[in-house]
Design a protein around this motif. Structure first.
Motif, PDB file in Angstrom:
ATOM      1  N   ILE A 300     -13.345 -52.520 -28.824  1.00  0.00           N
ATOM      2  CA  ILE A 300     -13.162 -52.708 -27.380  1.00  0.00           C
ATOM      3  C   ILE A 300     -13.513 -54.138 -26.980  1.00  0.00           C
ATOM      4  O   ILE A 300     -12.793 -54.782 -26.208  1.00  0.00           O
ATOM      5  CB  ILE A 300     -14.032 -51.707 -26.595  1.00  0.00           C
ATOM      6  CG1 ILE A 300     -13.561 -50.281 -26.879  1.00  0.00           C
ATOM      7  CG2 ILE A 300     -13.986 -52.005 -25.097  1.00  0.00           C
ATOM      8  CD1 ILE A 300     -14.423 -49.209 -26.240  1.00  0.00           C
ATOM      9  N   SER A 303     -10.844 -56.591 -27.878  1.00  0.00           N
ATOM     10  CA  SER A 303      -9.693 -56.441 -26.996  1.00  0.00           C
ATOM     11  C   SER A 303      -9.958 -57.095 -25.639  1.00  0.00           C
ATOM     12  O   SER A 303      -9.092 -57.771 -25.084  1.00  0.00           O
ATOM     13  CB  SER A 303      -9.359 -54.951 -26.805  1.00  0.00           C
ATOM     14  OG  SER A 303      -9.025 -54.345 -28.023  1.00  0.00           O
ATOM     15  N   PHE A 368     -10.330 -48.610 -21.974  1.00  0.00           N
ATOM     16  CA  PHE A 368     -10.173 -48.341 -23.405  1.00  0.00           C
ATOM     17  C   PHE A 368     -10.739 -47.001 -23.867  1.00  0.00           C
ATOM     18  O   PHE A 368     -10.330 -46.489 -24.912  1.00  0.00           O
ATOM     19  CB  PHE A 368     -10.826 -49.465 -24.220  1.00  0.00           C
ATOM     20  CG  PHE A 368     -10.209 -50.813 -24.000  1.00  0.00           C
ATOM     21  CD1 PHE A 368      -9.079 -51.193 -24.707  1.00  0.00           C
ATOM     22  CD2 PHE A 368     -10.737 -51.705 -23.082  1.00  0.00           C
ATOM     23  CE1 PHE A 368      -8.497 -52.427 -24.503  1.00  0.00           C
ATOM     24  CE2 PHE A 368     -10.167 -52.949 -22.876  1.00  0.00           C
ATOM     25  CZ  PHE A 368      -9.039 -53.315 -23.588  1.00  0.00           C
ATOM     26  N   THR A 369     -11.696 -46.437 -23.151  1.00  0.00           N
ATOM     27  CA  THR A 369     -12.278 -45.179 -23.615  1.00  0.00           C
ATOM     28  C   THR A 369     -12.838 -44.370 -22.457  1.00  0.00           C
ATOM     29  O   THR A 369     -13.259 -44.926 -21.435  1.00  0.00           O
ATOM     30  CB  THR A 369     -13.408 -45.452 -24.635  1.00  0.00           C
ATOM     31  OG1 THR A 369     -13.884 -44.202 -25.145  1.00  0.00           O
ATOM     32  CG2 THR A 369     -14.565 -46.197 -23.996  1.00  0.00           C
TER      33      THR A 369
END
Length: 479
Positions: A300, A303, A368-369
């Motif tokens: 993450i 990114s 992302f999550t």
């Protein structure tokens, strides 16, 4: 006989090619710097964002292939380092030749600028053919070297075998597109990326799902899309609108022309080609000391770092032709002005990213999550990893200005300094001297950033001031 100021120099015996100012969207030598940077940087930033989305589209579609999406996505991930190597070779022409062409345009030497374009075109073609042969002949071995397993090698080979056939398209699209923006045609440069990205978004589901080609279909869609981008670039650089034109008699490799371009392009080449090595160092260290959760957090963080750097890269791409052109024109005042404007813009943006990372990390993480444990762990790690990110505005502005000025030695040293001399050794060494080994790995990034920025800023302050004095003296002497 006096030559008109609008006549481009040509070889002896040829009629001068008349350049009409109306055909050029901006004047790099006289337009107001603020609006000029805005006009050039916005399309460049847009192209950067679209290019990243371009690379993500394949992953998004492949990940949703029924029953085999996870393995197929992993196979595609193994191909990524090789794709980055192709992009790095394209950068030799893009970031090595384009600034030098802008400098020659500032000196009103269009013949020399077109020689640079011709040499970079030849170099890009030669490199593209060589990489195609290497990927086809040794692709399977390289994929195993980069981590393909018996479960994923089939998917990786299926993608790479097709992608390799389109390597030349990728090289032309990425490598020569910078010569469009180097002339001030930022919107046309952006369109070359947008055309390929839109085509890829449309063709991916058609080939992957509609025709049932799976991973192979994704590669076919990518090759077709890149061929469209390459066709756009070549059509522009051989058309009537361009100021610098690809001429067949100049498409050849001359060491005294192409050599300096290669030297200047080594800096971005190293920056791109070492991304894979840095990822391996971080992931292997974090897996050993923190397990899968730490590696997930690092995925993450990398990114976020990639996305946050895009506007900085776009700003420097917008400023590059202005700086290079005015360096060639010996206009120290505009050189100083565009650098200060670039520096303020980069630092302001980097400060915003830093503030969000430190005070509102969830704003990045939620993209992302949705896993609560991973999100909490990543928020802690992000505050460490991006602690010095505000300094990256200074680093990027100074380092890319060295490239814009054609300073190959310093730009190469700075590219090696941050990643190879500082970041990789710190990632491996700090866990052995700190009690919290996971924190030590994440801490390597801000320490490397601080040391690199201190070095870069010091070198830039000394060399840029000396260069401005030299340019002023040369302008006074010529006047």
């Amino acid at each position: 006989m006096m030559r008109s100021r609008n006549d481009a120099p040509t070889e002896r015996g040829q009629r001068p090619r008349r350049i009409h100012r109306a055909r050029k969207p901006v004047d790099l030598g006289s337009d107001a710097l603020g609006p000029l940077l805005f006009r050039l940087a916005v399309p460049a930033i847009t192209a950067q964002v679209v290019n990243v989305l371009y690379n993500m589209v394949d992953r998004m579609y492949i990940g949703h292939i029924p029953n085999e999406g996870a393995l197929a996505l992993t196979g595609l991930g193994v191909c990524f380092p090789l794709i980055m190597v192709v992009s790095a070779f394209a950068a030799l022409a893009a970031m090595g030749g384009a600034p030098r062409a802008s400098i020659m345009m500032g000196r009103k030497d269009h013949q020399a600028a077109e020689r640079i374009l011709g040499n970079c075109t030849a170099g890009t073609i030669v490199a593209g053919i060589a990489l195609t042969v290497i990927l086809i002949a040794f692709g399977d071995r390289l994929l195993l070297l980069f981590g393909a397993s018996e479960n994923t090698i089939g998917y990786a080979e299926a993608y790479l075998d097709v992608y390799a056939c389109g390597t030349l398209f990728v090289m032309v699209a990425l490598g020569l597109n910078s010569f469009i923006s180097a002339q001030g045609f930022a919107t046309s440069s952006m369109l070359s990326v947008v055309i390929g990205a839109v085509a890829n978004i449309i063709l991916d589901p058609l080939f992957i799902f509609g025709l049932g080609m799976g991973v192979t279909g994704a590669a076919v869609a990518t090759v077709i899309s890149q061929s469209l981008s390459a066709a756009w670039v070549l059509r522009f650089l051989t058309g009537k609108k361009t100021l610098l034109r690809i001429r067949m008699r100049l498409v050849r490799l001359s060491p005294h022309v192409y050599g300096p371009c290669l030297a200047l392009g080594l800096s971005p080449f190293i920056m791109q080609s070492t991304e894979g090595a840095i990822t391996v160092c971080f992931n292997s260290s974090l897996l050993a000391y923190g397990g899968d959760l730490a590696v997930g957090a690092m995925t993450i963080l990398s990114s976020v770092m990639q996305f946050s750097m895009l506007p900085l890269q776009g700003l420097t791409q917008g400023a590059q032709p202005i700086m290079s052109y005015n360096y060639g024109a010996r206009n120290a005042q505009r050189m100083k002005g565009i650098f200060l404007l670039l520096l303020k813009s980069c630092v302001a943006y980097a400060a915003i990213v830093w503030a969000i990372a430190v005070f509102l990390p969830q704003a990045f993480i939620v993209v992302f999550t949705s896993d609560a444990e991973l999100a909490a762990y990543t928020a802690w790690a992000m505050r460490i990893y991006l602690a010095a990110s505000v300094l990256l505005g200074v680093q990027v502005a100074c380092q890319q200005t060295f490239v814009a000025l054609g300073n190959a030695k310093t730009s190469l040293f700075l590219a090696i300094l941050r990643k190879i001399i500082l970041l990789i050794p710190l990632t491996l060494a700090l866990p052995h001297v700190m009690a919290d080994q996971v924190m030590a790995v994440f801490l390597a990034e801000p320490i490397a950033d601080f040391m690199a920025v201190a070095t870069t800023a010091s070198l830039f302050f000394v060399q840029f001031r000396a260069l401005l004095r030299k340019v002023d003296a040369e302008r006074t002497e010529s006047a």
